[in-house]
Design a protein around this motif. Structure first.
Motif, PDB file in Angstrom:
ATOM      1  N   GLY A  90      -4.149  67.877  56.948  1.00  0.00           N
ATOM      2  CA  GLY A  90      -5.091  68.095  55.850  1.00  0.00           C
ATOM      3  C   GLY A  90      -5.958  66.876  55.607  1.00  0.00           C
ATOM      4  O   GLY A  90      -6.384  66.619  54.474  1.00  0.00           O
ATOM      5  N   ALA A  91      -6.232  66.124  56.672  1.00  0.00           N
ATOM      6  CA  ALA A  91      -6.954  64.860  56.543  1.00  0.00           C
ATOM      7  C   ALA A  91      -8.347  65.033  55.953  1.00  0.00           C
ATOM      8  O   ALA A  91      -8.916  64.084  55.410  1.00  0.00           O
ATOM      9  N   PHE A  92      -8.919  66.233  56.044  1.00  0.00           N
ATOM     10  CA  PHE A  92     -10.277  66.456  55.561  1.00  0.00           C
ATOM     11  C   PHE A  92     -10.304  66.949  54.116  1.00  0.00           C
ATOM     12  O   PHE A  92     -11.376  67.189  53.556  1.00  0.00           O
ATOM     13  N   LEU A  93      -9.140  67.106  53.505  1.00  0.00           N
ATOM     14  CA  LEU A  93      -9.079  67.574  52.122  1.00  0.00           C
ATOM     15  C   LEU A  93      -9.444  66.466  51.144  1.00  0.00           C
ATOM     16  O   LEU A  93      -9.162  65.287  51.390  1.00  0.00           O
ATOM     17  N   PRO A  94     -10.040  66.813  50.006  1.00  0.00           N
ATOM     18  CA  PRO A  94     -10.244  65.794  48.958  1.00  0.00           C
ATOM     19  C   PRO A  94      -8.895  65.375  48.397  1.00  0.00           C
ATOM     20  O   PRO A  94      -7.979  66.194  48.277  1.00  0.00           O
ATOM     21  N   LYS A  95      -8.760  64.102  48.040  1.00  0.00           N
ATOM     22  CA  LYS A  95      -7.487  63.589  47.527  1.00  0.00           C
ATOM     23  C   LYS A  95      -7.444  63.782  46.004  1.00  0.00           C
ATOM     24  O   LYS A  95      -7.550  62.818  45.234  1.00  0.00           O
ATOM     25  N   LYS A 133       0.633  66.978  49.082  1.00  0.00           N
ATOM     26  CA  LYS A 133       0.305  65.987  48.062  1.00  0.00           C
ATOM     27  C   LYS A 133      -0.572  66.603  46.976  1.00  0.00           C
ATOM     28  O   LYS A 133      -0.367  66.360  45.783  1.00  0.00           O
ATOM     29  N   ASN A 134      -1.554  67.373  47.376  1.00  0.00           N
ATOM     30  CA  ASN A 134      -2.424  68.025  46.395  1.00  0.00           C
ATOM     31  C   ASN A 134      -1.692  69.120  45.623  1.00  0.00           C
ATOM     32  O   ASN A 134      -1.995  69.368  44.450  1.00  0.00           O
ATOM     33  N   GLU A 135      -0.741  69.776  46.267  1.00  0.00           N
ATOM     34  CA  GLU A 135      -0.023  70.855  45.591  1.00  0.00           C
ATOM     35  C   GLU A 135       0.955  70.327  44.553  1.00  0.00           C
ATOM     36  O   GLU A 135       1.016  70.836  43.424  1.00  0.00           O
ATOM     37  N   PHE A 136       1.730  69.302  44.912  1.00  0.00           N
ATOM     38  CA  PHE A 136       2.797  68.827  44.018  1.00  0.00           C
ATOM     39  C   PHE A 136       2.378  67.617  43.178  1.00  0.00           C
ATOM     40  O   PHE A 136       2.713  67.538  42.005  1.00  0.00           O
ATOM     41  N   ARG A 137       1.756  66.636  43.791  1.00  0.00           N
ATOM     42  CA  ARG A 137       1.254  65.435  43.115  1.00  0.00           C
ATOM     43  C   ARG A 137       2.356  64.555  42.530  1.00  0.00           C
ATOM     44  O   ARG A 137       2.094  63.700  41.701  1.00  0.00           O
ATOM     45  N   TYR A 138       3.577  64.749  42.946  1.00  0.00           N
ATOM     46  CA  TYR A 138       4.678  63.849  42.593  1.00  0.00           C
ATOM     47  C   TYR A 138       5.639  63.795  43.765  1.00  0.00           C
ATOM     48  O   TYR A 138       5.611  64.648  44.639  1.00  0.00           O
ATOM     49  N   GLY A 139       6.512  62.767  43.783  1.00  0.00           N
ATOM     50  CA  GLY A 139       7.454  62.607  44.884  1.00  0.00           C
ATOM     51  C   GLY A 139       7.100  61.436  45.773  1.00  0.00           C
ATOM     52  O   GLY A 139       6.402  60.503  45.368  1.00  0.00           O
ATOM     53  N   PHE A 140       7.578  61.487  47.027  1.00  0.00           N
ATOM     54  CA  PHE A 140       7.434  60.365  47.964  1.00  0.00           C
ATOM     55  C   PHE A 140       6.427  60.694  49.062  1.00  0.00           C
ATOM     56  O   PHE A 140       6.291  61.848  49.479  1.00  0.00           O
TER      57      PHE A 140
END
Length: 403
Positions: A27-32, A255-262
Motif C-alpha cells: 500500500g505504498a501509494f496510499l495516503p498516510k 496502518k490506515n485501518e487500525f491506526r494503533y499497535g506496532f
C-alpha cells in the motif's frame, strides 16, 4: 530460440512486476492518514475547543501504542476520560498498570495544549474514586480516570494574531516538543547527559513520583543487564508474544485501518526498506513467524542496551491508581523537557511487568533500586539519538470521543 537479449528483457520485466507487486501489497501509494494528527494544524479543523485540545492528546506516549483513551463529553466545558477497554494488553499488563499510566501521559499533553490554545485545563483525578487493582476490562472501565474542565483565559485569545495568547516560554517549548516522535529505538551516542540537564530533569519529580537518572558505568551496566534479561523472559512468554503479534500492522493498508499497535517504523530503517519489508510480509506472512519476531525483539533490545549512555527510573510511593496516573503525567513532562534539550527516550519496562514469569526479576529489580513500599513504574533509556525516526500511527481524535 530465445536470445540472451530477450531473456534479459523478460528478467527485467519479472523484476519490475515483482517490485510492483510488493509495493501494491504494502500500500505504498496510499495516503498516510494515520499520521495526520502529527500536523501542527490538525486541530484547526475542529470547531469545539475541547476537541481541539484533545486532538493533541492522541500524540501522547502510551503503552504498546494502544491509545486506550475514551473521552465522554459532559457539557459545553467539561468531559470525562475513561480507559478504553477495547484496547488492552492483558498478557503483558495483567493489572492494567501500564494502561493507567497512559491515561496520565494523555492528560499532561491535554494540559499543555490547553495552555497553548489559551485555556486553563482543570484536571481532577478519579472524580468517582479509584477503580480497583484488578486488570479486568469490567474494572478498568468502571470509573472515569479524570474530569477535565476547560476555561478560557480572559483576554488572552486576543493578544496575538494566532489567537494563542502570550504564554510562558517553558509551556511553548513543551508544546513544540509534542510534535517530536516520543520513542526512539535507535542507538544513542556515547555522550552523557550534561549535569545541569540531569539536575533540571530530576527536579521535575513530585511529592509521590520521583525521577532518578543513572549514567555511571556500573549502573548503566546493571540496568542494561536487567533490561536484557527481562526481554529474554518476555521473548519466551508465548502469550505476550502472541498478543504483540496481533498488534503488528504489516502494511499501509492496516496502518490506515487500525491506526494503533506496532509497525516497522522507529527501528532505524530507511523508508524504502520499510516499504519493501512490509510488502514482503504482506505477500509472505510466514516471514513474521513467532521465532522470527522473538529473534528480532531480542536483537533490537541488545542493540539498544549496547548503545545507551544513561537510564532513568520513575519510582513512586506505593502503587495506587492515582500515583500510576501521576507517573504518566510526570513521564510526559520528563519526555518533553528532555526532547527540548535534544535527548530522546525509549521505555524498556519489561522488568516492571507483573505476570508470573517476570516475578523473580521484578523482585530482584526492586530490591536493587527501590526502597520498601516503593514501586518502580518505568525503566527508560535516555540519550542523544544517532538518527531521527519517523512518527508512529495515531488515531483520529474523533475515534476516541463519545458524545
Amino acid at each position: 530460440m530465445i536470445t540472451w537479449q530477450k531473456a534479459g528483457i523478460v528478467l527485467i520485466g519479472l523484476l519490475v512486476a515483482g517490485a510492483f507487486a510488493v509495493l501494491i501489497a504494502d500500500g505504498a501509494f496510499l495516503p498516510k492518514n494515520y499520521l495526520e494528527p502529527w500536523n501542527k494544524d490538525y486541530h484547526e479543523q475542529f470547531e469545539d475547543p475541547r476537541v481541539q485540545v484533545f486532538a493533541h492528546g492522541v500524540l501522547a506516549p502510551n503503552s504498546h501504542n494502544l491509545q486506550s483513551w475514551k473521552v465522554v463529553l459532559e457539557d459545553e466545558d467539561s468531559l470525562l476520560l475513561y480507559v478504553n477497554t477495547d484496547r488492552l494488553s492483558p498478557k503483558a499488563d495483567p493489572p492494567g498498570r501500564q494502561v493507567t499510566i497512559s491515561q496520565g501521559t494523555f492528560l499532561e499533553y491535554v494540559r499543555i495544549a490547553a495552555e497553548e490554545l489559551g485555556y486553563e485545563a482543570d484536571i481532577g483525578l478519579f472524580p468517582d474514586g479509584e477503580y480497583g487493582p484488578e486488570g479486568s476490562a469490567e474494572n478498568l472501565g468502571s470509573k472515569p480516570v479524570a474530569r477535565v474542565s476547560l476555561k478560557e483565559k480572559p483576554g488572552e485569545n486576543e493578544t496575538n494574531e494566532s489567537g494563542n495568547g502570550e504564554l510562558g516560554l517553558e509551556t511553548s517549548l513543551l508544546y513544540d516538543a509534542m510534535f517530536i516522535p516520543d520513542t526512539y529505538r535507535v542507538p544513542y551516542r556515547e555522550t552523557k547527559l550534561l549535569q545541569e540537564d540531569v539536575e533540571k530533569l530530576e527536579a521535575l519529580s513530585t511529592e509521590n513520583v520521583t525521577i532518578v537518572i543513572f549514567q555511571e558505568a556500573e549502573d548503566v551496566e546493571k540496568l542494561g543487564d536487567i533490561a536484557l534479561r527481562a526481554a529474554e523472559v518476555e521473548a519466551g512468554n508465548s502469550g505476550v508474544q502472541k498478543e504483540g503479534s496481533e498488534l503488528f500492522r504489516p502494511n499501509e493498508w492496516e496502518k490506515n485501518e487500525f491506526r494503533y499497535g506496532f509497525t516497522l517504523e522507529g527501528q532505524g530503517l530507511s523508508p524504502l526498506k520499510v516499504h519493501v519489508l512490509q510488502g514482503l510480509l504482506s505477500l509472505f506472512p510466514s516471514m513474521n513467524s513467532p521465532e522470527a519476531s522473538k529473534d528480532s525483539f531480542l536483537s533490537q533490545t541488545e542493540s539498544a542496551v549496547e548503545n545507551t549512555p544513561a537510564y532513568a527510573l520513575i519510582i513512586t510511593e506505593g502503587n495506587s491508581r492515582t500515583v500510576q496516573v501521576e507517573t504518566g503525567i510526570l513521564y510526559s513532562r520528563f519526555l518533553l523537557t528532555a526532547a527540548d534539550m535534544g535527548y530522546a527516550m525509549q521505555p524498556l519496562s519489561q522488568a516492571t511487568e507483573e505476570y508470573p514469569e517476570m516475578a523473580g526479576l521484578y523482585k530482584e529489580f526492586h530490591e536493587e533500586y527501590a526502597r520498601e513500599g516503593e514501586t518502580i513504574q518505568m525503566l527508560i533509556r535516555v540519550g542523544v539519538p544517532e538518527k531521527e525516526v519517523p512518527p508512529t500511527m495515531r488515531l483520529d481524535v474523533m475515534d476516541i470521543i463519545e458524545e
